[in-house]
Design an enzyme around this catalytic site. Sequence first.
Site, PDB file in Angstrom:
ATOM      1  N   GLU A  34      -7.438  -9.290  -0.600  1.00 13.19           N
ATOM      2  CA  GLU A  34      -7.024  -8.182   0.055  1.00 13.19           C
ATOM      3  C   GLU A  34      -6.598  -7.155  -0.693  1.00 13.19           C
ATOM      4  O   GLU A  34      -5.840  -7.270  -1.595  1.00 13.19           O
ATOM      5  CB  GLU A  34      -5.924  -8.615   1.003  1.00 13.19           C
TER       6      GLU A  34
ATOM      7  N   LYS B 144      -9.339  -5.155   9.279  1.00  9.12           N
ATOM      8  CA  LYS B 144      -8.223  -6.024   9.770  1.00  9.12           C
ATOM      9  C   LYS B 144      -7.863  -5.733  10.908  1.00  9.12           C
ATOM     10  O   LYS B 144      -7.478  -4.778  11.354  1.00  9.12           O
ATOM     11  CB  LYS B 144      -7.112  -5.962   8.525  1.00  9.12           C
TER      12      LYS B 144
ATOM     13  N   CYS C 128      -6.134 -12.044   5.888  1.00  6.39           N
ATOM     14  CA  CYS C 128      -4.691 -12.389   5.836  1.00  6.39           C
ATOM     15  C   CYS C 128      -4.334 -12.758   7.183  1.00  6.39           C
ATOM     16  O   CYS C 128      -4.798 -13.933   7.992  1.00  6.39           O
ATOM     17  CB  CYS C 128      -3.889 -11.442   4.961  1.00  6.39           C
TER      18      CYS C 128
ATOM     19  N   VAL D  82       1.961 -13.612   2.121  1.00  3.70           N
ATOM     20  CA  VAL D  82       3.347 -13.530   1.642  1.00  3.70           C
ATOM     21  C   VAL D  82       4.085 -14.618   2.481  1.00  3.70           C
ATOM     22  O   VAL D  82       3.509 -15.258   3.156  1.00  3.70           O
ATOM     23  CB  VAL D  82       4.045 -12.169   2.112  1.00  3.70           C
TER      24      VAL D  82
END
Lengths: 292, 292
Positions: free
Chosen positions: A50, A121, A154, A181
């Site tokens: 990304e 996204k 993600c 993350v």
Amino acid sequence: MRTLPAESPVRVACIQMEPRVGALHDNIADSVARIDAAAAQGAKLMVLPELTSSGYVFATRDEAFALAEEIPHGPACTAWMAAAKRHGAWIVAGLAERVGPRLYNAAVLVGPDGHIGTFRKMHLWAAENLFFEPGDLGFPVYATPIGRIGMLICYDGWFPEAWRLCALQGADIVCVPTNWVPIPGQDPAQPAMANVLAMGAAHVNSLFVACADRVGTERGQPFLGSSLICAHTGWPVAGPASRTEPETLIADLNLSLARRARNWNDFNQILRDRRTDHYDAMLGTGVKPGWF
Amino acid sequence: MRTLPAESPVRVACIQMEPRVGALHDNIADSVARIDAAAAQGAKLMVLPELTSSGYVFATRDEAFALAEEIPHGPACTAWMAAAKRHGAWIVAGLAERVGPRLYNAAVLVGPDGHIGTFRKMHLWAAENLFFEPGDLGFPVYATPIGRIGMLICYDGWFPEAWRLCALQGADIVCVPTNWVPIPGQDPAQPAMANVLAMGAAHVNSLFVACADRVGTERGQPFLGSSLICAHTGWPVAGPASRTEPETLIADLNLSLARRARNWNDFNQILRDRRTDHYDAMLGTGVKPGWF
């Protein structure tokens, strides 16, 4: 690595790297060097993280706009199209897309003949909501000579609906540029929950999944690495990669198995077994108003 | 085990056992003995396997009908209601339900005051299609004093839609009576894919999951054991249990965390982030006609 005799064998590479926010041209050059190296190993489908070209943690909207580009004529997409042409390969990579006054957290699919498609996204994570518009293209699946390719980015992977919609449109593989993350409850001693989700999605949809994450810490935000390539059975065939170091995963996939292996027995075909007669509440706007 | 200070602390037990097909009264007695033992350890919510009272591998329709019962007045449900009353507890357990000429692979939720609700397996696996009708009750979620409880049975867990529909109706915990069997691609050296799916479903829906499997081999069909209790974060808090032996998992859950912990940051609430404006194809009848 094992070479499978198959109708659609594809050597896939997931390129885990460490973009530096703001270092647009260095990031592009780094990505192209890694693409060239993977191509030298025979990779025909390459997935990058990304926001490969821009980096992730923008300080201001000014900075985000300065690092974004129009598709397909900006510097990152142009470099990736050239690499795809040079290697006769397909590349999925993330970048900040600019459309007039709007930015999208986007991924492009490019091939030997140029730009094939764009994904924006759909589910924005945290401060991304300050820079990007939510995606407005749905979940497109693109037919290519090597198979049907879907893309997610993600946090999209946290929504089973997203994988399902790729599968229902015939995707053989979903490529996932990501910047994973740490998420709530993640135990560092356990596999990344992102890996668990990718495995489950591959399994229940009978499709291949190739996730390319980034590593490093950017302006205090750590990333998880752990890039992963899953077979249509859900089981990893390459990775998870290092949690901290750049690394390119390579796997030989027989994409035709995604379609061949959906009939699990005399009765069950995983996509056709869906009880759509009882799924109508899936379309509700979420939890009932007033509920948590 | 750690006792959490919380608005809704519940000690949950997943009872992994080995029903014998045809041994209806022995199976019920075995289940009640294990319920009593879990209650003696303080369990207030107990989950038992799919088809606890009948066993799983029916030889004929005659046999299946002979092992089925009407709810709530049949022998298994009666025994479980008595146990729930005796212990001031709630029990979710699987049984073969007979409704006139039809059988359902069902689960009951019973509490101190009797029968609360029934779930009928929505997605039938393999030869179950020869004995049972597909469920016709959707995915009900029942409010109880200890929290909102949804139920799924085994292969239902392969459909992310099923978990999501429980979550969207406010479930704090999904109880899963199951008879997990080896699935395509399962590597015995890896965790059961069924466990991976339960973890992922708990995580992306922010709800607790309690899966009670059976063990043993019945008429040549092996089962996986590996019962599991997942927190709302997706991570196991008890199990996976043995792959081969009966075992009761016990965990102290704070069910209020399912609702408290859905806001992951300033922007994201996992259930409200769904892009329902782009999910309409979820309602399609599956893959496009003619596609695989």
